[in-house]
Scaffold this motif. Sequence first.
Motif, PDB file in Angstrom:
ATOM      1  N   ALA A  19       0.837  -1.200   0.000  1.00 57.16           N
ATOM      2  CA  ALA A  19       0.000   0.000   0.000  1.00 57.16           C
ATOM      3  C   ALA A  19       0.871   1.249   0.000  1.00 57.16           C
ATOM      4  O   ALA A  19       2.054   1.214   0.365  1.00 57.16           O
ATOM      5  CB  ALA A  19      -0.924   0.017   1.215  1.00 57.16           C
ATOM      6  N   THR A  20       0.284   2.345  -0.428  1.00 57.88           N
ATOM      7  CA  THR A  20       0.981   3.631  -0.447  1.00 57.88           C
ATOM      8  C   THR A  20       0.244   4.618   0.453  1.00 57.88           C
ATOM      9  O   THR A  20      -0.973   4.518   0.650  1.00 57.88           O
ATOM     10  CB  THR A  20       1.060   4.203  -1.866  1.00 57.88           C
ATOM     11  N   LEU A  21       1.002   5.564   0.989  1.00 61.19           N
ATOM     12  CA  LEU A  21       0.429   6.601   1.842  1.00 61.19           C
ATOM     13  C   LEU A  21       0.508   7.929   1.103  1.00 61.19           C
ATOM     14  O   LEU A  21       1.599   8.391   0.772  1.00 61.19           O
ATOM     15  CB  LEU A  21       1.184   6.675   3.173  1.00 61.19           C
ATOM     16  N   GLU A  22      -0.642   8.512   0.847  1.00 61.79           N
ATOM     17  CA  GLU A  22      -0.708   9.805   0.167  1.00 61.79           C
ATOM     18  C   GLU A  22      -1.157  10.870   1.161  1.00 61.79           C
ATOM     19  O   GLU A  22      -2.075  10.640   1.948  1.00 61.79           O
ATOM     20  CB  GLU A  22      -1.681   9.737  -1.012  1.00 61.79           C
ATOM     21  N   ILE A  23      -0.494  12.031   1.098  1.00 63.19           N
ATOM     22  CA  ILE A  23      -0.769  13.108   2.057  1.00 63.19           C
ATOM     23  C   ILE A  23      -1.128  14.374   1.294  1.00 63.19           C
ATOM     24  O   ILE A  23      -0.390  14.803   0.410  1.00 63.19           O
ATOM     25  CB  ILE A  23       0.452  13.364   2.970  1.00 63.19           C
ATOM     26  N   ARG A  32      -5.541  15.437   4.681  1.00 61.13           N
ATOM     27  CA  ARG A  32      -6.140  14.173   4.247  1.00 61.13           C
ATOM     28  C   ARG A  32      -5.011  13.156   4.070  1.00 61.13           C
ATOM     29  O   ARG A  32      -4.075  13.382   3.298  1.00 61.13           O
ATOM     30  CB  ARG A  32      -6.880  14.354   2.928  1.00 61.13           C
ATOM     31  N   PHE A  33      -5.111  12.033   4.783  1.00 63.25           N
ATOM     32  CA  PHE A  33      -4.155  10.947   4.703  1.00 63.25           C
ATOM     33  C   PHE A  33      -4.868   9.738   4.093  1.00 63.25           C
ATOM     34  O   PHE A  33      -5.873   9.280   4.647  1.00 63.25           O
ATOM     35  CB  PHE A  33      -3.589  10.588   6.076  1.00 63.25           C
ATOM     36  N   SER A  34      -4.340   9.232   2.972  1.00 62.09           N
ATOM     37  CA  SER A  34      -4.999   8.144   2.264  1.00 62.09           C
ATOM     38  C   SER A  34      -4.058   6.945   2.170  1.00 62.09           C
ATOM     39  O   SER A  34      -2.948   7.054   1.632  1.00 62.09           O
ATOM     40  CB  SER A  34      -5.396   8.576   0.850  1.00 62.09           C
ATOM     41  N   ALA A  35      -4.513   5.800   2.713  1.00 63.93           N
ATOM     42  CA  ALA A  35      -3.776   4.536   2.581  1.00 63.93           C
ATOM     43  C   ALA A  35      -4.434   3.734   1.467  1.00 63.93           C
ATOM     44  O   ALA A  35      -5.556   3.247   1.626  1.00 63.93           O
ATOM     45  CB  ALA A  35      -3.801   3.769   3.893  1.00 63.93           C
ATOM     46  N   ARG A  36      -3.734   3.582   0.332  1.00 65.43           N
ATOM     47  CA  ARG A  36      -4.320   2.949  -0.852  1.00 65.43           C
ATOM     48  C   ARG A  36      -3.737   1.547  -1.060  1.00 65.43           C
ATOM     49  O   ARG A  36      -2.517   1.376  -1.116  1.00 65.43           O
ATOM     50  CB  ARG A  36      -4.081   3.806  -2.088  1.00 65.43           C
ATOM     51  N   PHE A  37      -4.651   0.572  -1.173  1.00 65.98           N
ATOM     52  CA  PHE A  37      -4.268  -0.825  -1.349  1.00 65.98           C
ATOM     53  C   PHE A  37      -4.625  -1.282  -2.763  1.00 65.98           C
ATOM     54  O   PHE A  37      -5.717  -0.993  -3.249  1.00 65.98           O
ATOM     55  CB  PHE A  37      -4.992  -1.717  -0.335  1.00 65.98           C
ATOM     56  N   PRO A  38      -3.715  -2.029  -3.426  1.00 60.80           N
ATOM     57  CA  PRO A  38      -4.041  -2.549  -4.757  1.00 60.80           C
ATOM     58  C   PRO A  38      -5.047  -3.693  -4.669  1.00 60.80           C
ATOM     59  O   PRO A  38      -5.266  -4.273  -3.592  1.00 60.80           O
ATOM     60  CB  PRO A  38      -2.684  -3.046  -5.278  1.00 60.80           C
ATOM     61  N   ALA A  39      -5.626  -4.042  -5.800  1.00 62.68           N
ATOM     62  CA  ALA A  39      -6.661  -5.079  -5.821  1.00 62.68           C
ATOM     63  C   ALA A  39      -6.125  -6.430  -5.358  1.00 62.68           C
ATOM     64  O   ALA A  39      -6.879  -7.234  -4.808  1.00 62.68           O
ATOM     65  CB  ALA A  39      -7.236  -5.188  -7.236  1.00 62.68           C
TER      66      ALA A  39
END
Length: 431
Positions: free
Chosen positions: A401-405, A414-421
């Motif tokens: 996963a990646t952390l976008e700020i 806004r902190f977004s933890a994005r997980f691939p499928a």
Amino acid sequence: MSSVYRNSLLGLAGFGILALPVGILFGAAWGWGGFALALLGIVFWHTRHLARLERWLANPLPGAVPEGQGIWDEVLSALHRLERETARREEGLADALARMRRAVQALPDGVVILDSANRIEWFNRTAEAQLQLDVRADLGQNIANLLRQPEFIEYLETAGAEPVRIARGPGLALSLQLIPFGQSQKMLLSRDVTQAERVDLMRRDFVANVSHELRTPLTVLVGFLETVRELKLDPQRVRDYLGMMQDQASRMQRIIEDLLTLSVLESAPPPPADRVRVAPLLARLRADAEALSGGRHAVALQGSPAVDLVGSEAELSSAFGNLVSNAVRYTPSGGKVNLMWREGPEGVAFVVEDTGIGIDAEHIPRLTERFYRVDRSRSRETGGTGLGLAIAKHALARHDATLEIESQPGKGSRFSARFPARRLASKNLTV
């Protein structure tokens, strides 16, 4: 004695033997004349073959060695074999040289071949990029005319044993080293040490930050201990001091626990492929946020998880929890903290949005560094250790996963933890 030499002598001897009976029967003049005529024929025959050989030597085309007769067939055949063997050796050397150059081209380090006068004879693509060389214009140029940094010029003149560091372009640090080889040639090796220097700087900063973070509570503890030991205090004052000492000890404990957590995340094997139930995890995160807020913020949970994740529940809970606790700590009373779950064809995302103080854009790239703080005094007031986002980043990275700020001062973050499928749990996966 070689066979060619022997055969030549035998041929002359044969003509001499034939000329002897001619001289006896017809006179010595006829004998010597016949022998001279035969000798002249031999000379003419050899001269013709020598002329063929001379023409080939003037333009020795591969595979075009002339053919011969008699003893010349043996000589020219040997020359033909030698020419083929030489061609094979040259082909092998050319192939070895081509393989060596391909290998040098693939090196992550730059390689520049210099002659005795420091003129460039050859360089690979890495050196071309690192040293900003041009293969069309810089071959044959003196390297000192292209790399004009004083430290490199001095190093080139003195041929120092230790590599020299130069800056080449924005944000690029190179280590250059000269290695003599052959008769008078030199090999200049260039290595990109930008990342190594950055890591070393981060290590020094980390040591300095750890020392600073632990020294402050230790100083308070030592001061209170000396006060309690040296002064006669009433019981209430002693209890107050012990309470403050407990707070400082708890702070050191949190720092050490977070450091141990980071160490485990960096050295542990990949997380297990367990099903992580997202719905109850989000419910716990919301309850923890409300408890930490103590009613000072409006905490909301948006989104109904229809899928679960694959990984370690403890690590994901720690990562999500750090994002939530940061949002609560850095949002003033009366603000909002929204926990959101988003699902899409490319994967899922856990988003924490707040209406807090926000962060300047210049600080965002460094927020996940250990102990990096925008405002140190405010961080201590909120009880943070400065390691929460570093822990979150490492835990998320272990789950692909990646952390976008995203943030704006005065408007929130806004902190977004994005997980691939591929991190979504399949229906037949069991715990």
